[in-house]
Scaffold this motif. Structure first.
Motif, PDB file in Angstrom:
ATOM      1  N   ARG A   1      59.534   7.470  78.697  1.00  0.00           N
ATOM      2  CA  ARG A   1      59.759   7.025  77.840  1.00  0.00           C
ATOM      3  C   ARG A   1      58.993   6.472  76.375  1.00  0.00           C
ATOM      4  NH1 ARG A   1      65.299   3.907  76.502  1.00  0.00           N
ATOM      5  NH2 ARG A   1      65.882   5.321  74.843  1.00  0.00           N
ATOM      6  N   THR A   2      57.658   6.923  76.926  1.00  0.00           N
ATOM      7  CA  THR A   2      56.008   6.544  75.670  1.00  0.00           C
ATOM      8  C   THR A   2      55.741   8.518  75.556  1.00  0.00           C
ATOM      9  OG1 THR A   2      54.777   6.465  77.753  1.00  0.00           O
ATOM     10  CG2 THR A   2      55.870   4.736  77.322  1.00  0.00           C
ATOM     11  N   ALA A   3      54.939   7.527  74.668  1.00  0.00           N
ATOM     12  CA  ALA A   3      54.117   9.010  74.262  1.00  0.00           C
ATOM     13  C   ALA A   3      54.900  10.570  73.684  1.00  0.00           C
ATOM     14  CB  ALA A   3      52.783   9.508  74.985  1.00  0.00           C
ATOM     15  N   SER A   4      55.477   9.811  73.261  1.00  0.00           N
ATOM     16  CA  SER A   4      56.616  11.165  72.981  1.00  0.00           C
ATOM     17  C   SER A   4      55.850  12.210  71.893  1.00  0.00           C
ATOM     18  CB  SER A   4      57.884  10.854  72.604  1.00  0.00           C
ATOM     19  OG  SER A   4      57.866  10.521  71.085  1.00  0.00           O
ATOM     20  N   SER A   5      56.618  13.837  71.788  1.00  0.00           N
ATOM     21  CA  SER A   5      55.513  14.053  71.170  1.00  0.00           C
ATOM     22  C   SER A   5      56.330  15.795  70.518  1.00  0.00           C
ATOM     23  CB  SER A   5      54.426  15.398  71.523  1.00  0.00           C
ATOM     24  OG  SER A   5      54.832  16.321  72.586  1.00  0.00           O
ATOM     25  N   MET A   6      56.269  15.947  69.285  1.00  0.00           N
ATOM     26  CA  MET A   6      57.507  17.132  68.992  1.00  0.00           C
ATOM     27  C   MET A   6      56.956  18.943  69.056  1.00  0.00           C
ATOM     28  SD  MET A   6      59.596  15.117  66.548  1.00  0.00           S
ATOM     29  CE  MET A   6      60.483  17.087  66.800  1.00  0.00           C
ATOM     30  N   SER A   7      57.592  19.080  69.442  1.00  0.00           N
ATOM     31  CA  SER A   7      57.687  20.557  70.519  1.00  0.00           C
ATOM     32  C   SER A   7      59.148  21.434  70.212  1.00  0.00           C
ATOM     33  CB  SER A   7      57.531  20.880  72.136  1.00  0.00           C
ATOM     34  OG  SER A   7      57.302  21.924  72.348  1.00  0.00           O
ATOM     35  N   HIS A   8      58.189  23.132  70.123  1.00  0.00           N
ATOM     36  CA  HIS A   8      59.093  24.240  70.440  1.00  0.00           C
ATOM     37  C   HIS A   8      59.858  24.767  71.251  1.00  0.00           C
ATOM     38  CE1 HIS A   8      58.194  24.604  66.139  1.00  0.00           C
ATOM     39  NE2 HIS A   8      57.061  24.552  66.358  1.00  0.00           N
TER      40      HIS A   8
END
Length: 485
Positions: free
Chosen positions: A39-46
């Protein structure tokens, strides 16, 4: 051969799909925030969810080459391996059909789509008297993920890692073809299975694994005969494992990473083998292949940061050590008790709060026992607290250039994200590099590109295959960008 022609089940996987027309149907995508199990370093992706091989090919061909594509299963890698900031992430969990079980073959085999979880696979195989040869610490991993991370279990010293048991892989490559790979290579190409072994442990960077055939083992029961010993400190633990592990198929130790002084590294060592029918009680013999998988619900999203503190860590460690018998032989344990106690509670990672946690796992050669002890002491005396700690011995590795296991000692700790943790991990990295060891990519979320290159001496072998099969770097991920892959 036992096939599964039930509704919704395909009857096979093609070796190579023909070239598809340029005009492809659009696969629906959702812009979502993704993170790993830590639950670290999240990012937005399609996120594109596919439920057929044709859909997977269509999604690949409609992707934006600038940020690329990464495959994703159940999201159990701890860091950023299965997320792709600004690009496309292929959700393969709907490719979850078990295609066939060949129980008559020697060895027996199962052919599956990549989104089949190890949990579903075990439930299917046990009635045939068949057993998944390698299990990591959770069943909630897809077969595709198990291959891409080349997962290992309690039996690496006797059975190797998951990739050792893979007969073939169906891989969607950047050119839109699905190739069937084997350890010996493709007919007329890929001499020596270079692409196969780069895909084993390749973290989804050679293509998207869509299916596989895996060799499985036979078993009389779904139970294990387990011996337990409490060890007084780290030296006692390492000596006991060195002297006796080869007598058991499975071996693992939980160790106390909180207590200091003369009992530093006290541990509970559990070792065992698959139980036979003769080992079972009359009651258990009535249903010897029963899959016992209790569930106590889901951890709610209510825990604050710093739930793991000096008080809770000391209390847990004392309880876990004292509850184990000093010495016990031949206890019968079911699959969940012996392999997957954490699967009893869903979303247990929420206990670490919104900041999440880092799982640090390293291995160093057996000849570097002093380095191993030094790394262990660095963790215990750092002030960073870990309750879920595992120590194992690895056997020989396999031909994969990015596979993690090598003959040696491996240690795993779960560390809450807090100030100063990067300093500890950087120092551990240098100890590991100096000893000729490495950190596990499926657990990593913060390794530097330089440290990674120093840990994996066959990185260039992997990169040469990756560049051959995907010269434009269409398959990409946050991990790949961080490590300059």
């Amino acid at each position: 051969m036992s096939d599964f022609p039930a509704e919704g089940v395909d009857d096979g996987v093609p070796a190579i799909l023909p070239s598809m027309p340029e005009a492809q149907p659009m696969i629906p995508q959702r812009l979502v925030e993704l993170h790993g199990w830590g639950r670290t370093a999240s990012s937005m992706s399609h996120l594109a969810s596919v439920d057929s091989i044709a859909d997977a090919v269509s999604a690949l061909r409609s992707s934006d080459g600038a940020r690329g594509v990464t495959p994703r299963g159940l999201g159990r890698s701890y860091g950023d391996a299965a997320q792709n900031a600004g690009g496309m992430t292929l959700d393969l969990t709907k490719l979850n059909r078990i295609l066939s079980v060949d129980a008559a073959a020697e060895p027996a085999t199962v052919t599956v789509q990549a989104g089949v979880s190890l949990d579903a696979l075990m439930r299917t195989l046990l009635p045939f008297g068949l057993w998944v040869p390698v299990l990591p610490g959770t069943r909630q991993v897809t077969v595709g993920g198990a291959i891409a991370a080349d997962v290992h279990g309690k039996n690496h010293h006797t059975q190797g890692s998951f990739g050792n048991h893979v007969v073939s892989v169906d891989l969607l490559t950047a050119d839109g073809e699905v190739r069937t790979l084997t350890p010996g290579g493709e007919p007329g190409a890929n001499e020596g299975g270079r692409l196969f072994w780069a895909t084993i442990g390749g973290m989804g960077l050679t293509g998207a694994i869509l299916g596989a055939t895996v060799a499985v083992q036979r078993t009389e029961t779904a139970y294990f005969a387990v011996d337990t010993d409490r060890c007084s400190d780290i030296d006692d633990l390492m000596a006991t494992m060195s002297q006796g592990d080869d007598d058991y198929t499975y071996s693992v130790a939980w160790f106390d990473a909180v207590t200091r002084g003369r009992h530093m590294g006290r541990a509970v060592l559990t070792r065992g083998d698959k139980a036979t029918l003769a080992d079972l009680t009359p009651k258990l013999r009535r249903d010897p292949l029963k899959f016992v998988a209790p569930s106590f619900g889901t951890i709610p999203e209510v825990f604050p940061n710093r739930m793991v503190n000096v008080v809770t860590a000391k209390a847990f460690s004392e309880f876990w050590y004292r509850k184990a018998p000093a010495h016990r032989v031949g206890e019968l344990q079911n699959i969940t008790s012996f392999f997957h106690p954490l699967d009893i509670v869903a979303e247990w990672n929420r206990v670490y709060g919104p900041h999440g946690f880092l799982q640090y796992q390293f291995v160093v050669p057996f000849s570097e026992g002093e380095t191993f002890r030094r790394g262990f002491e660095m963790i215990v005396t750092s002030g960073h607290l870990s309750c879920l700690n595992v120590l194992k011995r690895f056997g020989p590795g396999n031909p994969s250039p990015l596979s993690f296991p090598m003959p040696g000692w491996t240690l795993t700790v779960d560390l809450p994200i807090e100030r100063g943790l990067d300093t500890l991990c950087d120092a551990l990295d240098q100890e590991v590099i100096g000893a000729g060891g490495r950190v596990y990519l499926a657990k990593d979320s913060r390794l530097s590109a330089d440290a990674f290159r120093a840990m994996y001496p066959r990185l260039d072998d992997f990169l040469s295959v990756r560049h051959e099969v995907d010269p434009a770097g269409l398959f990409n991920s946050d991990l790949a960008r961080r490590l300059h892959l």
